[in-house]
Scaffold this motif. Structure first.
Motif, mmCIF file in Angstrom:
data_model
loop_
_atom_site.group_PDB
_atom_site.id
_atom_site.type_symbol
_atom_site.label_atom_id
_atom_site.label_comp_id
_atom_site.label_asym_id
_atom_site.label_seq_id
_atom_site.Cartn_x
_atom_site.Cartn_y
_atom_site.Cartn_z
ATOM 1 N N UNK A 1 0.856 -1.182 0.000
ATOM 2 C CA UNK A 1 0.000 0.000 0.000
ATOM 3 C C UNK A 1 0.893 1.233 0.000
ATOM 4 N N UNK A 2 0.707 2.085 -1.013
ATOM 5 C CA UNK A 2 1.471 3.325 -1.111
ATOM 6 C C UNK A 2 0.741 4.472 -0.428
ATOM 7 N N UNK A 3 -0.582 4.504 -0.542
ATOM 8 C CA UNK A 3 -1.406 5.510 0.121
ATOM 9 C C UNK A 3 -2.653 4.801 0.626
ATOM 10 N N UNK A 4 -2.747 4.616 1.946
ATOM 11 C CA UNK A 4 -3.926 3.931 2.483
ATOM 12 C C UNK A 4 -5.126 4.873 2.578
ATOM 13 N N UNK A 5 -6.285 4.283 2.784
ATOM 14 C CA UNK A 5 -7.491 5.073 3.022
ATOM 15 C C UNK A 5 -7.563 5.315 4.523
ATOM 16 N N UNK A 6 -7.219 6.517 4.950
ATOM 17 C CA UNK A 6 -7.327 6.822 6.376
ATOM 18 C C UNK A 6 -8.399 7.864 6.656
ATOM 19 N N UNK A 7 -8.687 8.691 5.672
ATOM 20 C CA UNK A 7 -9.791 9.652 5.750
ATOM 21 C C UNK A 7 -10.093 10.137 4.345
ATOM 22 N N UNK A 8 -11.322 10.591 4.129
ATOM 23 C CA UNK A 8 -11.693 10.997 2.771
ATOM 24 C C UNK A 8 -11.027 12.287 2.321
ATOM 25 N N UNK A 9 -10.934 12.432 1.001
ATOM 26 C CA UNK A 9 -10.437 13.650 0.378
ATOM 27 C C UNK A 9 -11.621 14.363 -0.267
ATOM 28 N N UNK A 10 -11.430 15.647 -0.557
ATOM 29 C CA UNK A 10 -12.452 16.466 -1.204
ATOM 30 C C UNK A 10 -11.812 17.188 -2.380
ATOM 31 N N UNK A 11 -12.602 17.401 -3.427
ATOM 32 C CA UNK A 11 -12.124 18.171 -4.566
ATOM 33 C C UNK A 11 -13.336 18.760 -5.274
ATOM 34 N N UNK A 12 -13.108 19.826 -6.015
ATOM 35 C CA UNK A 12 -14.187 20.447 -6.767
ATOM 36 C C UNK A 12 -14.003 20.108 -8.236
ATOM 37 N N UNK A 13 -15.090 19.701 -8.872
ATOM 38 C CA UNK A 13 -15.020 19.323 -10.278
ATOM 39 C C UNK A 13 -15.077 20.564 -11.163
ATOM 40 N N UNK A 14 -14.060 20.691 -11.973
ATOM 41 C CA UNK A 14 -13.987 21.757 -12.965
ATOM 42 C C UNK A 14 -13.462 21.094 -14.231
ATOM 43 N N UNK A 15 -14.353 20.782 -15.149
ATOM 44 C CA UNK A 15 -13.969 20.017 -16.341
ATOM 45 C C UNK A 15 -12.874 20.700 -17.149
ATOM 46 N N UNK A 16 -12.832 22.014 -17.133
ATOM 47 C CA UNK A 16 -11.797 22.727 -17.889
ATOM 48 C C UNK A 16 -10.413 22.494 -17.292
ATOM 49 N N UNK A 17 -10.317 22.463 -15.965
ATOM 50 C CA UNK A 17 -9.002 22.280 -15.348
ATOM 51 C C UNK A 17 -8.553 20.819 -15.370
ATOM 52 N N UNK A 18 -9.498 19.883 -15.520
ATOM 53 C CA UNK A 18 -9.139 18.467 -15.522
ATOM 54 C C UNK A 18 -8.798 17.951 -16.915
ATOM 55 N N UNK A 19 -8.865 18.805 -17.939
ATOM 56 C CA UNK A 19 -8.567 18.370 -19.307
ATOM 57 C C UNK A 19 -7.143 17.829 -19.410
ATOM 58 N N UNK A 20 -6.204 18.470 -18.728
ATOM 59 C CA UNK A 20 -4.801 18.048 -18.806
ATOM 60 C C UNK A 20 -4.415 17.003 -17.771
ATOM 61 N N UNK A 21 -5.368 16.545 -16.979
ATOM 62 C CA UNK A 21 -5.082 15.505 -15.993
ATOM 63 C C UNK A 21 -4.811 14.192 -16.728
ATOM 64 N N UNK A 22 -3.746 13.533 -16.328
ATOM 65 C CA UNK A 22 -3.414 12.246 -16.922
ATOM 66 C C UNK A 22 -3.132 11.245 -15.818
ATOM 67 N N UNK A 23 -3.485 10.023 -16.086
ATOM 68 C CA UNK A 23 -3.191 8.900 -15.205
ATOM 69 C C UNK A 23 -3.844 9.031 -13.834
ATOM 70 N N UNK A 24 -5.031 9.646 -13.749
ATOM 71 C CA UNK A 24 -5.808 9.596 -12.519
ATOM 72 C C UNK A 24 -7.287 9.696 -12.844
ATOM 73 N N UNK A 25 -8.110 9.395 -11.865
ATOM 74 C CA UNK A 25 -9.544 9.284 -12.112
ATOM 75 C C UNK A 25 -10.194 10.604 -12.506
ATOM 76 N N UNK A 26 -9.539 11.736 -12.261
ATOM 77 C CA UNK A 26 -10.122 13.019 -12.634
ATOM 78 C C UNK A 26 -10.307 13.127 -14.154
#
Length: 165
Positions: free
Chosen positions: A62-87
């Motif tokens: 395990x590289x990063x365990x689930x110890x508490x939830x994360x939060x993020x805001x969806x902005x499709x324009x900023x996630x266009x360049x996201x690579x190799x992650x669920x965003x």
């Protein structure tokens, strides 16, 4: 007869499991398991709460365990360049959905250096669960405060138990 039936069943299972995976624009292979949450897709401006776990496939570490939830805001324009992650595929997700995807260490090494325990040919397996979706930042902040209180309570309980002895 039984052997041929078993072979046919195995082929069907393999075919079904292969057809469930999809490929993102970056080449990331992923699989979405739809939950029983909201039927509406996550929309621009909404804040989503999620758990994310990273494992190294070769060592099942395990590289990063689930110890508490994360939060993020969806902005499709900023996630266009996201690579190799669920965003990269966030617009396909809803509350309650789970995503599992793998990232080739070789792909990441093209863009950045990694610690020496990452070896060429290996994969990072990531599991994500969308826990909730909030219409406003204020709603997400209120939930965040509750989660922080739970986390602090969880951390302090062993100390209280130790002192009570």
């Amino acid at each position: 007869m039984i052997k041929s039936t078993l072979k046919l069943m195995l082929a069907m299972v393999l075919f079904a499991s292969c057809s469930q995976t999809e490929k993102a624009p970056s080449g990331m292979v992923y699989k979405i398991t739809h939950g029983s949450g909201n039927e509406k897709l996550i929309k621009n401006g909404q804040v989503f709460k999620f758990n994310e776990e990273y494992r190294l496939k070769s060592k099942d570490s395990i590289l990063k365990p689930i110890d508490r939830p994360d939060y993020d805001q969806y902005d499709s324009a900023s996630f266009i360049n996201e690579k190799f992650n669920f965003r990269e595929i966030l617009g396909k997700l809803r509350k309650g959905d789970k995503v599992e995807y793998s990232i080739s260490v070789d792909s990441i090494l093209k863009y950045q250096q990694l610690p020496p325990f990452f070896k060429k040919g290996d994969f990072i397996i990531v599991k994500v669960e969308i826990l909730d979706v909030f219409a406003t930042i204020e709603m997400a902040k209120a939930d965040f405060v509750k989660e922080q209180a739970k986390y602090k309570e969880k951390l302090s309980k062993p100390i209280r138990d130790f002192l009570a002895k």
